[in-house]
Design a protein around this motif. Structure first.
Motif, PDB file in Angstrom:
ATOM      1  N   UNK A 175       7.334 -44.715 -31.356  1.00 63.65           N
ATOM      2  CA  UNK A 175       6.086 -44.826 -32.020  1.00 63.65           C
ATOM      3  C   UNK A 175       5.926 -43.931 -33.304  1.00 63.65           C
ATOM      4  N   UNK A 176       5.508 -44.389 -34.596  1.00 58.48           N
ATOM      5  CA  UNK A 176       5.463 -43.662 -35.649  1.00 58.48           C
ATOM      6  C   UNK A 176       4.383 -44.183 -36.654  1.00 58.48           C
ATOM      7  N   UNK A 177       3.686 -43.315 -37.241  1.00 58.58           N
ATOM      8  CA  UNK A 177       2.681 -43.650 -38.207  1.00 58.58           C
ATOM      9  C   UNK A 177       2.763 -42.881 -39.593  1.00 58.58           C
ATOM     10  N   UNK A 178       2.518 -43.722 -40.483  1.00 61.08           N
ATOM     11  CA  UNK A 178       2.619 -43.113 -42.120  1.00 61.08           C
ATOM     12  C   UNK A 178       1.273 -43.035 -42.876  1.00 61.08           C
ATOM     13  N   UNK A 179       1.059 -42.009 -43.366  1.00 63.98           N
ATOM     14  CA  UNK A 179      -0.459 -42.120 -43.949  1.00 63.98           C
ATOM     15  C   UNK A 179      -0.194 -41.369 -45.305  1.00 63.98           C
TER      16      UNK A 179
END
Length: 245
Positions: A57-61
């Motif tokens: 699980x990974x997020x980019x912002x």
């Protein structure tokens, strides 16, 4: 466990300590001509990235706009693009099957979901290596060493299962005398399986764990010799924070 892998894990912070990690946050920028060729120049400048170290699980912002976030989940695979308040703007299940084929490096466009999947899967693995090699379905074993620039690097051949989204199943990782990663070889399926030699530099310790902070992606020839004069993808990490329970 392979003896080389045991030494590498110890040098990077220790497997026992890794079991206590709950979240990894990183500030990074990805560059190089690869992104413009996909239709997304500067898409990954000044990113805040958050990783679950124990499930993919990974997020980019921000992602493509100041108020948007990309989210990759695996098991099953899904990419979601949301606003900061959680409203879903776009999403796709099984995104890996959506990539165009054949792939032409200089001109094949990708949509935002495809960009988010490719980068999310790659960076999750980069930030969890080498500890992801201890996953019960991952096979890692030492193979013959490699000589380059007057140095001899020991190598791990690693096979990833389908349950871990990655460039391709079979990869090779190179380590110096201090058990720091110097290079990794792989062939991304969604970009036509080019022979990649990905070099890692400037290792730093953050919260007790070692991460390379400068990565350069090159192409190697049939003898394994990389063209280090051209880097289609660059990754520069300015900070990493490791939360532990």
């Amino acid at each position: 466990m392979d003896r080389l892998l045991t030494a590498v894990l110890d040098a990077h912070g220790g497997l026992r300590n890794w079991t206590k990690v709950t979240r990894i946050s990183a500030d990074m920028s990805l560059g190089g001509p690869f992104w413009a060729a996909r239709g997304w120049p500067d898409v990954y400048v000044n990113q805040s990235v958050v990783v679950d170290p124990h499930r993919e699980h990974i997020t980019f912002e921000p992602f493509t706009a100041p108020d948007l976030i990309s989210v990759l989940d695996v098991g099953p695979e899904r990419v979601t693009i949301t606003t900061r308040d959680g409203r879903i703007v776009d999403e796709r299940a099984s995104p890996r099957g959506s990539f165009p084929s054949p792939f032409v490096d200089g001109s094949t466009p990708w949509d935002a979901i495809q960009v988010a999947y490719f980068t999310g899967a790659a960076v999750w693995n980069y930030l969890t290596e080498p500890f992801v090699f201890n996953h019960p379905d991952v096979v890692a074993q030492e193979i013959a060493p490699w000589s380059e620039d007057g140095q001899t690097w020991r190598r791990l051949a690693v096979t990833f299962p389908k349950s871990i989204a990655n460039h391709n199943p079979d990869q090779v990782f190179y380590y110096d005398d201090a058990f720091m990663q110097r290079r990794m070889d792989y062939s991304p399926d969604v970009t036509g399986n080019p022979p990649v030699a990905h070099y890692t530099h400037d290792h730093r310790t953050f919260d007790g764990f070692v991460f390379p902070t400068r990565r350069r992606v090159h192409i190697h020839d049939a003898d394994g010799i990389a063209d280090q004069g051209f880097a289609p993808i660059t990754i520069d990490i300015s900070a990493v924070r490791v939360d532990q329970r």
